[in-house]
Design a protein around this motif. Structure first.
Motif, PDB file in Angstrom:
ATOM      1  N   SER A  25       0.831  -1.198   0.000  1.00  0.00           N
ATOM      2  CA  SER A  25       0.000   0.000   0.000  1.00  0.00           C
ATOM      3  C   SER A  25       0.871   1.255   0.000  1.00  0.00           C
ATOM      4  O   SER A  25       0.618   2.202  -0.765  1.00  0.00           O
ATOM      5  CB  SER A  25      -0.920  -0.015   1.221  1.00  0.00           C
ATOM      6  OG  SER A  25      -1.714   1.131   1.257  1.00  0.00           O
ATOM      7  N   ARG A  38      -4.665   8.509 -11.043  1.00  0.00           N
ATOM      8  CA  ARG A  38      -5.928   8.126 -10.429  1.00  0.00           C
ATOM      9  C   ARG A  38      -6.221   6.693 -10.854  1.00  0.00           C
ATOM     10  O   ARG A  38      -5.751   6.250 -11.901  1.00  0.00           O
ATOM     11  CB  ARG A  38      -7.051   9.044 -10.891  1.00  0.00           C
ATOM     12  CG  ARG A  38      -6.812  10.515 -10.605  1.00  0.00           C
ATOM     13  CD  ARG A  38      -7.766  11.387 -11.374  1.00  0.00           C
ATOM     14  NE  ARG A  38      -7.624  11.059 -12.797  1.00  0.00           N
ATOM     15  CZ  ARG A  38      -8.524  11.321 -13.728  1.00  0.00           C
ATOM     16  NH1 ARG A  38      -9.642  11.910 -13.412  1.00  0.00           N
ATOM     17  NH2 ARG A  38      -8.331  11.007 -14.977  1.00  0.00           N
ATOM     18  N   PRO A  39      -7.023   5.962 -10.091  1.00  0.00           N
ATOM     19  CA  PRO A  39      -7.315   4.579 -10.481  1.00  0.00           C
ATOM     20  C   PRO A  39      -7.840   4.450 -11.909  1.00  0.00           C
ATOM     21  O   PRO A  39      -7.494   3.504 -12.616  1.00  0.00           O
ATOM     22  CB  PRO A  39      -8.375   4.138  -9.462  1.00  0.00           C
ATOM     23  CG  PRO A  39      -8.123   4.983  -8.271  1.00  0.00           C
ATOM     24  CD  PRO A  39      -7.651   6.307  -8.816  1.00  0.00           C
ATOM     25  N   ILE A  62      -4.086  -3.594  -2.419  1.00  0.00           N
ATOM     26  CA  ILE A  62      -4.605  -2.691  -3.444  1.00  0.00           C
ATOM     27  C   ILE A  62      -6.105  -2.880  -3.612  1.00  0.00           C
ATOM     28  O   ILE A  62      -6.848  -1.917  -3.777  1.00  0.00           O
ATOM     29  CB  ILE A  62      -3.856  -2.912  -4.772  1.00  0.00           C
ATOM     30  CG1 ILE A  62      -2.362  -2.645  -4.569  1.00  0.00           C
ATOM     31  CG2 ILE A  62      -4.434  -2.047  -5.874  1.00  0.00           C
ATOM     32  CD1 ILE A  62      -1.487  -3.076  -5.728  1.00  0.00           C
ATOM     33  N   ARG A  63      -6.544  -4.113  -3.550  1.00  0.00           N
ATOM     34  CA  ARG A  63      -7.951  -4.423  -3.747  1.00  0.00           C
ATOM     35  C   ARG A  63      -8.834  -3.719  -2.721  1.00  0.00           C
ATOM     36  O   ARG A  63      -9.985  -3.400  -2.997  1.00  0.00           O
ATOM     37  CB  ARG A  63      -8.163  -5.945  -3.660  1.00  0.00           C
ATOM     38  CG  ARG A  63      -9.551  -6.414  -3.970  1.00  0.00           C
ATOM     39  CD  ARG A  63     -10.044  -6.153  -5.373  1.00  0.00           C
ATOM     40  NE  ARG A  63      -9.221  -6.803  -6.372  1.00  0.00           N
ATOM     41  CZ  ARG A  63      -8.775  -6.207  -7.491  1.00  0.00           C
ATOM     42  NH1 ARG A  63      -9.092  -4.982  -7.752  1.00  0.00           N
ATOM     43  NH2 ARG A  63      -8.029  -6.854  -8.342  1.00  0.00           N
ATOM     44  N   TRP A  68     -10.056   1.315  -6.395  1.00  0.00           N
ATOM     45  CA  TRP A  68      -9.169   0.366  -7.067  1.00  0.00           C
ATOM     46  C   TRP A  68      -9.816  -0.994  -7.290  1.00  0.00           C
ATOM     47  O   TRP A  68      -9.182  -1.914  -7.787  1.00  0.00           O
ATOM     48  CB  TRP A  68      -7.880   0.206  -6.260  1.00  0.00           C
ATOM     49  CG  TRP A  68      -7.038   1.429  -6.352  1.00  0.00           C
ATOM     50  CD1 TRP A  68      -7.177   2.593  -5.643  1.00  0.00           C
ATOM     51  CD2 TRP A  68      -5.951   1.648  -7.240  1.00  0.00           C
ATOM     52  NE1 TRP A  68      -6.243   3.503  -6.032  1.00  0.00           N
ATOM     53  CE2 TRP A  68      -5.464   2.949  -7.004  1.00  0.00           C
ATOM     54  CE3 TRP A  68      -5.325   0.852  -8.207  1.00  0.00           C
ATOM     55  CZ2 TRP A  68      -4.404   3.488  -7.711  1.00  0.00           C
ATOM     56  CZ3 TRP A  68      -4.254   1.389  -8.896  1.00  0.00           C
ATOM     57  CH2 TRP A  68      -3.806   2.698  -8.650  1.00  0.00           C
ATOM     58  N   GLU A  69     -11.090  -1.132  -6.966  1.00  0.00           N
ATOM     59  CA  GLU A  69     -11.778  -2.416  -7.038  1.00  0.00           C
ATOM     60  C   GLU A  69     -11.801  -3.003  -8.448  1.00  0.00           C
ATOM     61  O   GLU A  69     -11.808  -4.221  -8.621  1.00  0.00           O
ATOM     62  CB  GLU A  69     -13.213  -2.294  -6.526  1.00  0.00           C
ATOM     63  CG  GLU A  69     -13.327  -1.819  -5.095  1.00  0.00           C
ATOM     64  CD  GLU A  69     -13.345  -0.294  -4.953  1.00  0.00           C
ATOM     65  OE1 GLU A  69     -13.143   0.439  -5.946  1.00  0.00           O
ATOM     66  OE2 GLU A  69     -13.546   0.174  -3.815  1.00  0.00           O
ATOM     67  N   VAL A  71      -9.526  -2.243 -10.980  1.00  0.00           N
ATOM     68  CA  VAL A  71      -8.216  -2.271 -11.638  1.00  0.00           C
ATOM     69  C   VAL A  71      -7.704  -3.710 -11.637  1.00  0.00           C
ATOM     70  O   VAL A  71      -7.617  -4.342 -10.589  1.00  0.00           O
ATOM     71  CB  VAL A  71      -7.208  -1.345 -10.919  1.00  0.00           C
ATOM     72  CG1 VAL A  71      -5.821  -1.473 -11.541  1.00  0.00           C
ATOM     73  CG2 VAL A  71      -7.691   0.098 -10.951  1.00  0.00           C
ATOM     74  N   VAL A  93       3.147  -0.643 -12.750  1.00  0.00           N
ATOM     75  CA  VAL A  93       1.852   0.005 -12.921  1.00  0.00           C
ATOM     76  C   VAL A  93       1.793   0.556 -14.337  1.00  0.00           C
ATOM     77  O   VAL A  93       2.624   1.369 -14.721  1.00  0.00           O
ATOM     78  CB  VAL A  93       1.681   1.148 -11.894  1.00  0.00           C
ATOM     79  CG1 VAL A  93       0.354   1.849 -12.086  1.00  0.00           C
ATOM     80  CG2 VAL A  93       1.829   0.623 -10.472  1.00  0.00           C
TER      81      VAL A  93
END
Length: 126
Positions: A25, A38-39, A62-63, A68-69, A71, A93
């Motif tokens: 994180s 940004r996500p 990350i989840r 970020w759900e 991605v 990334v």
């Protein structure tokens, strides 16, 4: 817009779930802050760990981050090269950005700074 890869790495002291999640994180937050992402700008995040990190999937960190759900995330093991940096987490990334390759800030934290000393002082925010 260009698709650009942003590299990042960090290390942990122990193979413990909370330490792996916190380090992952922290690294992602540093990457997105340094690159103003940004996500919705992110195509995916590819995460690798050294073989001595087995307590959890770092993608879990990350989840659980807001936004970020959706991605795509993938975890994998690093190639076990002799004398490589132990207890290391790496992120790749892929971001859609208007920044040039030279404007991308790659982030190396903790002992992982030794992986790319040529760019640590150039790209890591102080």
């Amino acid at each position: 817009m260009f698709a650009r890869g942003i590299r990042g790495a960090t290390t942990v002291e122990h193979n413990e779930e909370q330490e792996i999640l916190s380090a992952t994180s922290e690294l992602l937050h540093a990457i997105i802050a340094a690159n103003d992402c940004r996500p919705e700008d992110i195509s995916y995040v590819f995460i690798t760990v050294t073989q001595d990190l087995t307590a959890t999937f770092p993608a879990r960190a990350i989840r659980t981050m807001s936004g970020w759900e959706l991605v795509p995330l993938m975890c994998a093991l690093e190639v076990p090269v002799e004398n490589s940096l132990p207890k290391c987490i790496r992120l790749m990334v892929q971001v859609n950005t208007t920044k040039s390759q030279s404007e991308i800030n790659h982030i190396y934290l903790k002992a992982a700074q030794a992986l790319r000393p040529d760019i640590v002082n150039l790209t890591n925010p102080q």
